[in-house]
Design an enzyme around this catalytic site. Structure first.
Site, PDB file in Angstrom:
ATOM      1  N   LYS A  88       0.831  -1.309  -0.095  1.00 23.62           N
ATOM      2  CA  LYS A  88       0.053  -0.065   0.127  1.00 23.62           C
ATOM      3  C   LYS A  88       0.713   1.275  -0.011  1.00 23.62           C
ATOM      4  CE  LYS A  88      -3.861   1.974   2.818  1.00 23.62           C
ATOM      5  NZ  LYS A  88      -4.798   1.532   3.754  1.00 23.62           N
TER       6      LYS A  88
ATOM      7  N   SER B 203      -9.970   1.663   2.959  1.00 23.03           N
ATOM      8  CA  SER B 203      -8.896   2.356   1.959  1.00 23.03           C
ATOM      9  C   SER B 203      -7.889   1.595   1.331  1.00 23.03           C
ATOM     10  CB  SER B 203      -8.196   3.593   2.664  1.00 23.03           C
ATOM     11  OG  SER B 203      -7.118   2.947   3.687  1.00 23.03           O
TER      12      SER B 203
ATOM     13  N   SER C 250     -10.118  -0.749   6.971  1.00 27.03           N
ATOM     14  CA  SER C 250      -9.328  -0.752   5.748  1.00 27.03           C
ATOM     15  C   SER C 250      -8.729  -1.752   4.987  1.00 27.03           C
ATOM     16  CB  SER C 250      -8.354   0.484   5.654  1.00 27.03           C
ATOM     17  OG  SER C 250      -9.090   1.830   5.591  1.00 27.03           O
TER      18      SER C 250
HETATM   19  N1  GLN Z   1     -13.001   3.971   6.150  1.00 31.83           N
HETATM   20  C1  GLN Z   1     -12.702   4.332   7.464  1.00 31.83           C
HETATM   21  C2  GLN Z   1     -11.971   5.854   7.583  1.00 31.83           C
HETATM   22  O1  GLN Z   1     -12.563   6.276   6.594  1.00 31.83           O
HETATM   23  C3  GLN Z   1     -11.364   3.465   8.050  1.00 31.83           C
HETATM   24  C4  GLN Z   1     -10.359   3.803   7.027  1.00 31.83           C
HETATM   25  C5  GLN Z   1      -8.998   3.122   7.621  1.00 31.83           C
HETATM   26  O2  GLN Z   1      -9.172   1.983   8.089  1.00 31.83           O
HETATM   27  N2  GLN Z   1      -7.859   3.459   7.258  1.00 31.83           N
HETATM   28  O3  GLN Z   1     -11.660   6.357   8.396  1.00 31.83           O
END
Ligand code: GLN
Length: 480
Positions: free
Chosen positions: A66, A141, A165
């Site tokens: 990532k 994400s 995410s």
């Molecule tokens: N979707 C969640 C957020 O927007 C979690 C994102 C993540 O785990 N990085 O914060």
């Protein structure tokens, strides 16, 4: 084609002399050439690849990373304009460990900007598509990592999980995603979103690979003071054929309005499979679950606003030059222009929200209060894990949604993580594995959670389930 295999299958093939590292890489590259224009899973593809250690545990198996994890000499932009052209000057601990074991670091995957999001749409490189339906999001994400693995554009990948995410995109793409216990894996070299919630973890084609990858990346690290000095176990040695004696709890608060009927049905069928294998089930209550989303968006934005303060145009990445430089006495204007142009909408929204909940007038009412409720959420889990090995829930309330569908409505986007956020708040490990498909052929995932540092409990149940179901073997048809 070797790119369709798992890492553990490839390692066996290499040992048996039936696969070579060169062939794996060339199969992978030709797949990427065909599929990447449609899926757009990568933020940066390597121009040339390093050579990995010969005859090592991971024997040169490529891994996608990532774009918020630092790999020396490669871009680490968090899919944000403010870090454009930023190359990492050092390796994150997870990368160092992977290299030591002979993995080939291959490509940086797309993500929501700074990992803010559940759809991989807020990237400055544009959205990644779900390989199961190109009109839909892969989740986020870590959507690039999940899509790359699902489309066989990667053998396996690393993601990061602050509120879901890793698990939510894994569920939406029919792959396996594990968020380890907070402190199980070093965060050194992970560009921070919310430091008390972030964890790096595997996104893989099956449970065995997730266990193998956790073996490599977990363990104490002096460079991260929150990384626990608790011995790791060989996670690939805890697989069993049946689940006799395994006790699994089902929290009633997770089967509520907003949960799609097809997702609910799949999870119930999964429960029946696990029961057949010998696991016993009981309904429990996690009474503070209803506060999880609110608590998370206070704590996560507070920490993000503070972590993002370092991106000011001085030390890293993008600087808006039109406003002059500090020498010409326009420092404040340079900060403003740089941050104004460098951050996307969602990042700005979070900086504003986080600054607000930390401001002196509201700190007690929001931030402090959220910390207290976070403890209550953790206590709920502690209580359940006194009597149970795992908790079973859906991973995401719905299957993949359409690109653009939730982008204009942040609240609906935030609800995508309603089932995953609690694990981060409580610091416990959780895994998502494929458990079925909707009638439109969209993947559905189930989530298992366990007590802190008990990842072996997740692997045992997940592995037995996987061995007795066909879902992880399914491949998307990309018309190629
Ligand atoms: N979707 C969640 C957020 O927007 C979690 C994102 C993540 O785990 N990085 O914060």
């Amino acid at each position: 084609m070797l790119n369709t295999k798992t890492a553990h299958e490839l390692l066996d093939l290499i040992k048996a002399g039936k696969a070579s590292r060169d062939k794996i890489l060339s199969d992978l590259k030709s797949r990427i050439d065909k599929v990447e224009p449609k899926v757009k899973a990568y933020a940066h593809l390597p121009k040339e690849t390093d050579s990995a250690k010969q005859d090592s545990l991971l024997n040169g198996i490529p891994i996608a990373i990532k774009d918020n994890i630092c790999t020396k000499g490669q871009f680490a932009t968090c899919a944000s304009r403010i870090l454009e052209n930023f190359s990492a000057p050092y390796d994150a601990t997870v990368i160092k460990k992977l290299k030591e074991k002979g993995a080939l670091i291959f490509g940086k995957t797309n993500m929501d900007e700074f990992a803010f999001g559940s759809s991989c749409e807020t990237s400055c490189y544009g959205p990644t598509r779900n390989p199961w339906d190109l009109e839909r999001v892969p989740g986020g994400s870590s959507g690039g990592s999940a899509a790359a693995v699902a489309a066989d554009e990667a053998i396996w990948a690393l993601g990061s999980d602050t509120g879901g995410s890793i698990r939510q995109p894994a569920a939406l793409c029919a792959v396996v995603g594990l968020k380890p216990t907070y402190g199980r894996v070093s965060r050194y070299g992970l560009i921070a979103f919310a430091s008390s919630l972030d964890q790096i973890g595997p996104i893989t084609k099956d449970v065995h690979d997730a266990a193998l990858l956790l073996n490599v990346i977990s363990g104490h690290d002096e460079k991260d003071s929150t990384c626990a000095d608790i011995p790791t176990v060989d996670y690939t040695s805890c697989f069993t054929k049946d689940l006799k004696g395994v006790k699994i709890a089902i929290p009633k608060e997770y089967f509520i309005k907003g949960l799609d009927k097809e997702v609910e049905d799949s999870v119930k069928q999964a429960k029946a499979v696990l029961e057949k294998l010998g696991a016993t089930f009981k309904e429990v209550s996690l009474p503070h679950t209803k506060y999880a989303v609110s608590v998370y968006y206070i704590i996560a934005t507070a920490e993000a606003s503070s972590n993002l303060a370092r991106f000011d145009g001085v030390q890293y990445g993008f600087r808006d030059k039109s406003s002059g430089s500090d020498e010409s006495g326009q420092l404040i204007s340079m900060y403003k222009q740089t941050r104004g142009k460098g951050f996307g909408l969602e990042a700005k929204r979070r900086i504003i929200l986080g600054t607000y909940v930390l401001s002196s007038g509201y700190y007690d009412a929001y931030y402090l209060r959220a910390l207290k409720v976070r403890t209550l959420i953790k206590n709920d889990f502690d209580k359940v894990f006194k009597d149970f090995d795992c908790v079973l829930t859906p991973t995401s309330p719905t299957a993949a949604f359409k690109v653009g569908e939730r982008l204009e409505n942040p609240l609906s986007m935030y609800l995508s993580d309603i089932y995953t956020i609690s694990a981060n708040l409580a610091g416990i490990p959780a895994i998502s594995i494929p458990c079925g498909f909707t009638k439109n052929k969209l993947p559905i995932g189930l989530q298992l959670l366990s007590a802190p540092f008990k990842e072996e409990n997740l692997f045992r149940s997940a592995y037995a389930f996987e061995q007795n179901t066909p879902w992880h073997k399914m491949k998307p048809d990309l018309n190629i």
